[in-house]
Design an enzyme around this catalytic site. Sequence first.
Site, mmCIF file in Angstrom:
data_model
loop_
_atom_site.group_PDB
_atom_site.id
_atom_site.type_symbol
_atom_site.label_atom_id
_atom_site.label_comp_id
_atom_site.label_asym_id
_atom_site.label_seq_id
_atom_site.Cartn_x
_atom_site.Cartn_y
_atom_site.Cartn_z
ATOM 1 C CG ASP A 49 -1.996 1.009 1.222
ATOM 2 O OD1 ASP A 49 -1.745 2.155 0.785
ATOM 3 O OD2 ASP A 49 -3.107 0.686 1.646
ATOM 4 C CB ILE A 50 1.375 4.151 -2.245
ATOM 5 C CG1 ILE A 50 -0.046 4.594 -2.556
ATOM 6 C CG2 ILE A 50 1.966 3.287 -3.343
ATOM 7 C CD1 ILE A 50 -0.131 5.560 -3.717
ATOM 8 C CG HIS A 91 -8.693 -2.957 -2.060
ATOM 9 N ND1 HIS A 91 -9.739 -2.266 -2.648
ATOM 10 C CD2 HIS A 91 -8.275 -2.186 -1.024
ATOM 11 C CE1 HIS A 91 -9.937 -1.131 -1.997
ATOM 12 N NE2 HIS A 91 -9.069 -1.061 -1.003
ATOM 13 C CD GLU A 150 -8.942 5.737 0.836
ATOM 14 O OE1 GLU A 150 -7.894 5.407 0.256
ATOM 15 O OE2 GLU A 150 -8.958 6.280 1.946
ATOM 16 C CB VAL A 151 -9.373 1.757 -5.053
ATOM 17 C CG1 VAL A 151 -9.139 1.223 -6.455
ATOM 18 C CG2 VAL A 151 -8.277 2.745 -4.670
ATOM 19 C CG HIS A 175 -6.606 -2.672 3.465
ATOM 20 N ND1 HIS A 175 -5.788 -1.606 3.162
ATOM 21 C CD2 HIS A 175 -7.818 -2.367 2.946
ATOM 22 C CE1 HIS A 175 -6.477 -0.699 2.493
ATOM 23 N NE2 HIS A 175 -7.717 -1.137 2.342
#
Length: 134
Positions: free
Chosen positions: A29-30, A94, A89-90, A96
């Site tokens: 994760d960025i 996904h 958010e996206v 985490h």
Amino acid sequence: MATIFTKIARKEIPSYRVAENEDYYAFLDINPLARGHVLVIPKNVEDDYIFNLDEKVYDGLWAFARKVAIALKAAIPCKRVGVAVLGMEVPHTHIHLVPLQSEGDLDFRKEKLKFTDQENRETAASILKEYENL
């Protein structure tokens, strides 16, 4: 139009890859909560809600995430690997995976950490090495 995560899985956008197979992709994760915070995605399905996935993709995603979590715990000293599925958010399903020392470490309201490119490359390489040794 492809999501940013699809573009990452296709390697159109660079990422710090930690694991990959034909159907799933895992990368750092960025905007991490902790060193080694990983995102796990299906490569070929862009649905933004995990419970919309068909059973085969859903089960495969969790099996892949489990293997990544085992590699993550071996590479990053932690008490547990926390799991969260938010998807706010996206618009691409996904998972985490976050190395935890305490329950408070999985608080997405916390200020995100920043690591250098070198630190991210080293972290990704250490997780990938553990993944490939499973």
